[in-house]
Write an enzyme that holds these catalytic residues in place. Structure first.
Site, PDB file in Angstrom:
ATOM      1  N   ASP A  64      -3.383   2.570  -4.552  1.00 54.06           N
ATOM      2  CA  ASP A  64      -2.118   2.545  -5.339  1.00 54.06           C
ATOM      3  C   ASP A  64      -2.139   3.060  -6.813  1.00 54.06           C
ATOM      4  OD1 ASP A  64       0.518   2.061  -5.944  1.00 54.06           O
ATOM      5  OD2 ASP A  64       0.111  -0.020  -6.148  1.00 54.06           O
ATOM      6  N   HIS A  97       6.615  -1.881   0.551  1.00 54.06           N
ATOM      7  CA  HIS A  97       6.402  -2.706  -0.734  1.00 54.06           C
ATOM      8  C   HIS A  97       6.901  -4.087  -0.521  1.00 54.06           C
ATOM      9  CE1 HIS A  97       5.819  -2.823  -5.328  1.00 54.06           C
ATOM     10  NE2 HIS A  97       6.412  -3.973  -4.885  1.00 54.06           N
ATOM     11  N   LYS A 154       8.718   5.260   3.427  1.00 54.11           N
ATOM     12  CA  LYS A 154       8.266   4.152   2.215  1.00 54.11           C
ATOM     13  C   LYS A 154       9.473   3.159   2.040  1.00 54.11           C
ATOM     14  CE  LYS A 154       5.863   1.765  -0.523  1.00 54.11           C
ATOM     15  NZ  LYS A 154       5.028   2.140  -1.637  1.00 54.11           N
ATOM     16  N   HIS A 159      -0.572  -2.487  -0.605  1.00 57.36           N
ATOM     17  CA  HIS A 159      -1.134  -3.240  -1.796  1.00 57.36           C
ATOM     18  C   HIS A 159      -0.900  -4.913  -1.637  1.00 57.36           C
ATOM     19  CE1 HIS A 159       2.900  -2.649  -3.048  1.00 57.36           C
ATOM     20  NE2 HIS A 159       2.667  -1.435  -3.409  1.00 57.36           N
ATOM     21  N   HIS A 210      -0.319   7.666  -5.720  1.00 54.21           N
ATOM     22  CA  HIS A 210       0.788   8.299  -6.540  1.00 54.21           C
ATOM     23  C   HIS A 210       0.113   9.665  -7.263  1.00 54.21           C
ATOM     24  CE1 HIS A 210       3.799   4.917  -6.015  1.00 54.21           C
ATOM     25  NE2 HIS A 210       2.485   4.236  -5.883  1.00 54.21           N
ATOM     26  N   HIS A 231      -2.631   5.160   0.175  1.00 55.10           N
ATOM     27  CA  HIS A 231      -1.524   4.780  -0.924  1.00 55.10           C
ATOM     28  C   HIS A 231      -1.770   5.336  -1.982  1.00 55.10           C
ATOM     29  CE1 HIS A 231       1.458   1.654  -2.300  1.00 55.10           C
ATOM     30  NE2 HIS A 231       1.250   2.743  -3.101  1.00 55.10           N
TER      31      HIS A 231
END
Length: 349
Positions: free
Chosen positions: A252, A141, A104, A179, A21, A19
């Site tokens: 994350d 999420h 996602k 997460h 970004h 995970h």
């Protein structure tokens, strides 16, 4: 896993980040090398502006990421699509052919760049059916967004309102509850069956919500889902170190310009890619569970995704070092978690 007593060194099969970004543009050149130095692969989040909603966009994004990997370093981005109310089911076949591994689910308004997210999960059912047939994973999420639900309760409510019906309606769709932050989520994943897993961040294993308020508001500890009570942190750490193959590493790591993190309405996200494995080692070491770190970081994720383990290794050493106060981030600054504070473990090879 090979170790040297008294566990001052630990050598692991090269891990993956399930995970991550990395943003886009100039930001890639700062953050991608941090991840590539430690991890063989990473699941790339699709919440750009505009979001990554087609296989063609995902492949173009992957090429931009690869261009930011330092020469001589082996690192592969694993691409995802952004699930929307209107993502057509026939895009899933194109995504599968292109090598996209997942889609996602962001509930609309749940976190950074989630305004294009799902407003009603039932609107996505045809696409989810196509994903279940194709073997693409659904990454979730897991928070409701209703303003009448307390911020600290939104994950637990999501389980009841969204996750349980989703699992009932798509029993063979592989779902990663990303997460997770609560004891309720950890218990749910343990009991949910072999098609459900969860990622855990280093910051949720190391910190409770007091970290956000120690000595004043500390915006670089603010993330979504937000840090929770100490009882939840302990439950997450117990899950991560339990030996269960249903839990694996997902940082994350979420970079933001420092001036936006430190704004009156600061954005959510902790940047941890600069020291990800060092932070996880610190968390596992805190409960004398370094022997469980390799499976969590290097084995469980590939097994759930149906991918081979990485070749090669990394080595961590018990050695104090201090991350820099900031990194260049385009024309701005990026302040990492624990910037200027000593860490007890260091990546040495």
């Amino acid at each position: 896993m090979s170790t040297q007593a008294p566990l001052n060194h630990i050598t692991l099969t090269r891990p993956d980040d399930w995970h991550l970004h990395v943003r886009d543009g100039d930001a890639l050149r700062t953050v991608v090398p941090h991840t590539a130095a430690q991890f063989g692969r990473a699941i790339i989040m699709p919440n750009l502006r505009p979001p990554v909603t087609t296989a063609a966009q995902a492949m173009a994004y992957a090429e931009r990421i690869r261009a930011a990997v330092p020469e001589g370093v082996s690192f592969e981005p694993l691409m995802t699509l952004y699930l929307t109310d209107n993502l057509p089911a026939d895009e899933i076949a194109r995504a599968q052919d292109a090598g996209v591994v997942a889609a996602k689910l962001y509930p609309a308004g749940a976190t950074t760049n989630s305004d294009a997210g799902v407003t009603d999960i039932r609107k996505t059912y045809k696409t989810l059916e196509a994903m279940q047939r194709a073997g693409l994973l659904l990454l979730v999420h897991g928070e409701v967004t209703s303003p009448d639900i307390d911020l600290f309760d939104r994950e637990a409510v999501f389980i009841e309102q969204q996750m349980i019906p989703l699992r009932r309606d798509f029993p063979e769709l592989k779902v990663v509850f990303e997460h997770i932050t609560t004891k309720e989520a950890a218990q749910y994943v343990r009991e949910a069956g072999p098609f459900t897993a969860a990622t855990l961040t280093a910051h949720h294993l190391l910190y409770n919500r007091n970290a956000i308020f120690t000595g004043g508001i500390r915006p670089h500890y603010y993330c979504l889902p937000v840090l929770k009570r100490e009882t939840h942190r302990q439950a997450l750490l117990a899950a991560a170190t339990s030996g269960s193959d249903r839990f694996f590493l997902g940082t994350d790591s979420a970079p933001h310009p420092a001036h936006l993190k430190e704004h009156a309405t600061g954005c959510a996200g902790c940047y941890t890619a600069h020291a990800a494995m060092e932070l996880y080692a610190e968390a596992f070491d805190s409960v004398n569970a370094l022997d469980k770190l390799e499976a969590f970081a290097s084995f469980n994720g590939p097994a759930f995704y149906g991918l081979p383990r990485n070749t090669g290794t990394i080595t961590l050493q018990r050695e104090s070092w201090t991350p820099p106060e900031s990194f260049a981030f385009g024309e701005a600054e990026l302040k990492p978690l624990r910037s200027g504070e000593a860490l007890p473990w260091k990546l040495v090879a």
